[in-house]
Write a protein that holds these residues in place. Structure first.
Motif, PDB file in Angstrom:
ATOM      1  N   ARG A 183       0.833  -1.207   0.000  1.00 24.77           N
ATOM      2  CA  ARG A 183       0.000   0.000   0.000  1.00 24.77           C
ATOM      3  C   ARG A 183       0.866   1.254   0.000  1.00 24.77           C
ATOM      4  O   ARG A 183       0.569   2.227  -0.695  1.00 24.77           O
ATOM      5  CB  ARG A 183      -0.934   0.024   1.204  1.00 24.77           C
ATOM      6  CG  ARG A 183      -2.150  -0.884   1.023  1.00 24.77           C
ATOM      7  CD  ARG A 183      -3.084  -0.754   2.185  1.00 24.77           C
ATOM      8  NE  ARG A 183      -2.387  -1.268   3.367  1.00 24.77           N
ATOM      9  CZ  ARG A 183      -2.665  -0.958   4.606  1.00 24.77           C
ATOM     10  NH1 ARG A 183      -3.633  -0.135   4.875  1.00 24.77           N
ATOM     11  NH2 ARG A 183      -1.980  -1.470   5.609  1.00 24.77           N
ATOM     12  N   LEU A 184       1.941   1.230   0.767  1.00 20.78           N
ATOM     13  CA  LEU A 184       2.842   2.376   0.818  1.00 20.78           C
ATOM     14  C   LEU A 184       3.481   2.633  -0.547  1.00 20.78           C
ATOM     15  O   LEU A 184       3.551   3.779  -1.011  1.00 20.78           O
ATOM     16  CB  LEU A 184       3.918   2.137   1.876  1.00 20.78           C
ATOM     17  CG  LEU A 184       4.824   3.299   2.217  1.00 20.78           C
ATOM     18  CD1 LEU A 184       4.016   4.484   2.733  1.00 20.78           C
ATOM     19  CD2 LEU A 184       5.831   2.878   3.271  1.00 20.78           C
ATOM     20  N   ALA A 190       2.246   1.765  -3.462  1.00 23.20           N
ATOM     21  CA  ALA A 190       1.190   2.240  -4.360  1.00 23.20           C
ATOM     22  C   ALA A 190       0.871   3.711  -4.108  1.00 23.20           C
ATOM     23  O   ALA A 190       0.666   4.488  -5.049  1.00 23.20           O
ATOM     24  CB  ALA A 190      -0.068   1.396  -4.186  1.00 23.20           C
ATOM     25  N   GLN A 191       0.853   4.120  -2.836  1.00 23.65           N
ATOM     26  CA  GLN A 191       0.597   5.526  -2.516  1.00 23.65           C
ATOM     27  C   GLN A 191       1.711   6.411  -3.052  1.00 23.65           C
ATOM     28  O   GLN A 191       1.460   7.485  -3.603  1.00 23.65           O
ATOM     29  CB  GLN A 191       0.466   5.716  -1.005  1.00 23.65           C
ATOM     30  CG  GLN A 191      -0.821   5.190  -0.437  1.00 23.65           C
ATOM     31  CD  GLN A 191      -0.853   5.274   1.083  1.00 23.65           C
ATOM     32  OE1 GLN A 191       0.140   5.605   1.728  1.00 23.65           O
ATOM     33  NE2 GLN A 191      -2.003   4.955   1.667  1.00 23.65           N
ATOM     34  N   ARG A 192       2.941   5.974  -2.870  1.00 22.69           N
ATOM     35  CA  ARG A 192       4.075   6.766  -3.367  1.00 22.69           C
ATOM     36  C   ARG A 192       4.018   6.897  -4.888  1.00 22.69           C
ATOM     37  O   ARG A 192       4.251   7.966  -5.446  1.00 22.69           O
ATOM     38  CB  ARG A 192       5.401   6.131  -2.946  1.00 22.69           C
ATOM     39  CG  ARG A 192       5.721   6.333  -1.496  1.00 22.69           C
ATOM     40  CD  ARG A 192       7.055   5.716  -1.128  1.00 22.69           C
ATOM     41  NE  ARG A 192       7.353   5.942   0.274  1.00 22.69           N
ATOM     42  CZ  ARG A 192       8.074   5.141   1.019  1.00 22.69           C
ATOM     43  NH1 ARG A 192       8.609   4.042   0.482  1.00 22.69           N
ATOM     44  NH2 ARG A 192       8.301   5.413   2.286  1.00 22.69           N
ATOM     45  N   GLY A 249       1.342   6.639  -6.787  1.00 21.22           N
ATOM     46  CA  GLY A 249       0.211   7.500  -7.125  1.00 21.22           C
ATOM     47  C   GLY A 249       0.531   8.956  -6.903  1.00 21.22           C
ATOM     48  O   GLY A 249       0.176   9.822  -7.721  1.00 21.22           O
ATOM     49  N   ARG A 250       1.199   9.265  -5.810  1.00 22.83           N
ATOM     50  CA  ARG A 250       1.579  10.647  -5.515  1.00 22.83           C
ATOM     51  C   ARG A 250       2.553  11.168  -6.570  1.00 22.83           C
ATOM     52  O   ARG A 250       2.449  12.304  -7.023  1.00 22.83           O
ATOM     53  CB  ARG A 250       2.204  10.732  -4.131  1.00 22.83           C
ATOM     54  CG  ARG A 250       2.397  12.145  -3.632  1.00 22.83           C
ATOM     55  CD  ARG A 250       2.913  12.195  -2.204  1.00 22.83           C
ATOM     56  NE  ARG A 250       2.033  11.482  -1.286  1.00 22.83           N
ATOM     57  CZ  ARG A 250       2.435  10.551  -0.433  1.00 22.83           C
ATOM     58  NH1 ARG A 250       3.702  10.217  -0.359  1.00 22.83           N
ATOM     59  NH2 ARG A 250       1.581   9.946   0.359  1.00 22.83           N
TER      60      ARG A 250
END
Length: 86
Positions: free
Chosen positions: A43-44, A46-48, A50-51
């Motif tokens: 998840r981390l 994927a968030q990075r 996406g950001r």
């Protein structure tokens, strides 16, 4: 060989009293902990990603350095001070 992060998490859980070590097999605790660590890491990542994509698509500016932030804040405060006639 066990993942260092897994060992650290298990030790922290034991220190907090969340996990009571047994003489028997700790396989279930290790597998459950590893599952949650993997899930968190995915998840981390994927968030990075996406950001980073959002930043590239929208053209956000890079964060200012500390010196630039301080200088910008001082200019703002001086402008407010001037507008108030102080």
């Amino acid at each position: 060989m066990e993942n260092l992060m897994l060992v650290q998490v298990l030790q922290a859980m034991i220190q907090m009293g969340v996990l009571v070590p047994t003489i028997g097999d700790m396989t279930a605790a290790r597998q459950t902990t590893q599952f949650f660590l993997n899930s968190f890491e995915e998840r981390l990542a994927a968030q990075r990603k996406g950001r980073k994509l959002a930043t590239m698509e929208l053209g956000f500016k890079k964060p200012l350095s500390k010196d630039r932030r301080v200088m910008k804040m001082k200019r703002r405060l001086a402008a407010i001070s001037n507008s108030l006639g102080v």
